[in-house]
Design an enzyme around this catalytic site. Structure first.
Site, short mmCIF file in Angstrom:
data_model
loop_
_atom_site.label_atom_id
_atom_site.label_comp_id
_atom_site.label_asym_id
_atom_site.label_seq_id
_atom_site.Cartn_x
_atom_site.Cartn_y
_atom_site.Cartn_z
N ASP A 7 6.54 -16.14 36.51
CA ASP A 7 7.07 -17.41 36.60
C ASP A 7 6.29 -17.96 35.63
O ASP A 7 6.49 -19.11 35.45
CB ASP A 7 6.97 -17.61 37.60
N LYS A 10 11.43 -15.32 36.81
CA LYS A 10 12.32 -16.53 36.22
C LYS A 10 12.94 -16.73 35.09
O LYS A 10 11.96 -16.79 34.33
CB LYS A 10 11.91 -18.00 36.96
N TRP A 52 3.46 -18.28 44.64
CA TRP A 52 3.80 -17.00 45.22
C TRP A 52 2.45 -16.58 45.16
O TRP A 52 2.93 -14.85 45.99
CB TRP A 52 4.29 -16.16 43.42
N ASP A 62 -4.29 -16.66 28.81
CA ASP A 62 -3.49 -16.73 27.94
C ASP A 62 -2.85 -15.27 28.07
O ASP A 62 -3.03 -14.52 27.34
CB ASP A 62 -2.68 -17.69 26.76
N ASP A 109 -2.84 -17.25 35.11
CA ASP A 109 -1.89 -18.66 33.96
C ASP A 109 -3.16 -19.37 32.97
O ASP A 109 -4.69 -18.77 33.35
CB ASP A 109 -1.62 -19.52 35.22
N GLY A 161 -0.35 -21.49 42.68
CA GLY A 161 -0.37 -20.60 43.42
C GLY A 161 0.36 -20.08 44.58
O GLY A 161 -0.53 -19.29 44.95
#
Length: 168
Positions: free
Chosen positions: A83, A123, A24, A58, A42, A22
């Site tokens: 991320d 990322k 970000w 997902d 997530d 959490g």
């Protein structure tokens, strides 16, 4: 990165893919304020953050994408953060393609949902497929910058790609 590149703006709409734990989402919420919106997804659990709409699902599955679309309720997105990371096996020949796949899914979502002034931050790990992925971003966005976070070890292949202003 936000201080340097001005990723977030007041009242912006942010989608945080692979949000747990959490960090970000917390930063995004501070930057967009109460007039903005942060939607986080997530497959792992995440502690509730007041003001962040969290979806435990997902993103790579249709149900996760539909849940994010429903939360957006037709709004354009100002920032897509990704991320997301695969479950690592320790074998680069398996892990790197899995990481690239997740980045490609996030980029596809960003291309479809970002406003014309929006940005996509993902990322990445430098390695097989990285250069091709970056080249695709250069075709799809007006600006693409590679950033190495200060917290990342110098020997780490971790970096972020910041893509701005999708080509419509």
């Amino acid at each position: 990165m936000d201080k340097r590149d001005g990723i977030f703006s007041p009242a912006g709409v942010v989608v945080d893919l692979g949000a747990a734990p959490g960090g970000w989402s917390q930063l995004a919420l501070k930057r967009v304020g109460k007039a903005g919106a942060v939607i986080a997804i997530d497959c792992l659990e995440m502690e509730p953050i007041s003001g962040v709409e969290f979806i435990q699902d997902d993103f790579t599955e249709q149900s996760g994408l539909q849940a994010v679309e429903q939360a957006l309720a037709g709004r354009e997105v100002d920032v897509v953060l990704s991320d997301m990371a695969p479950n690592l096996s320790g074998h680069a020949a398996i892990d790197q393609p899995a990481a690239i796949y997740l980045a490609e899914l996030a980029a596809d979502f960003a291309r479809q949902r970002l406003s014309k002034t929006g940005c996509f931050l993902v990322k990445m790990f430098q390695g097989e497929g990285f250069d091709q992925f970056r080249a695709q971003l250069l075709r799809d966005f007006n600006k693409v910058i590679t950033r190495k976070p200060e917290a990342s070890r110098s020997a780490s292949r971790e970096c972020y790609l910041l893509a701005r202003e999708p080509v419509l």
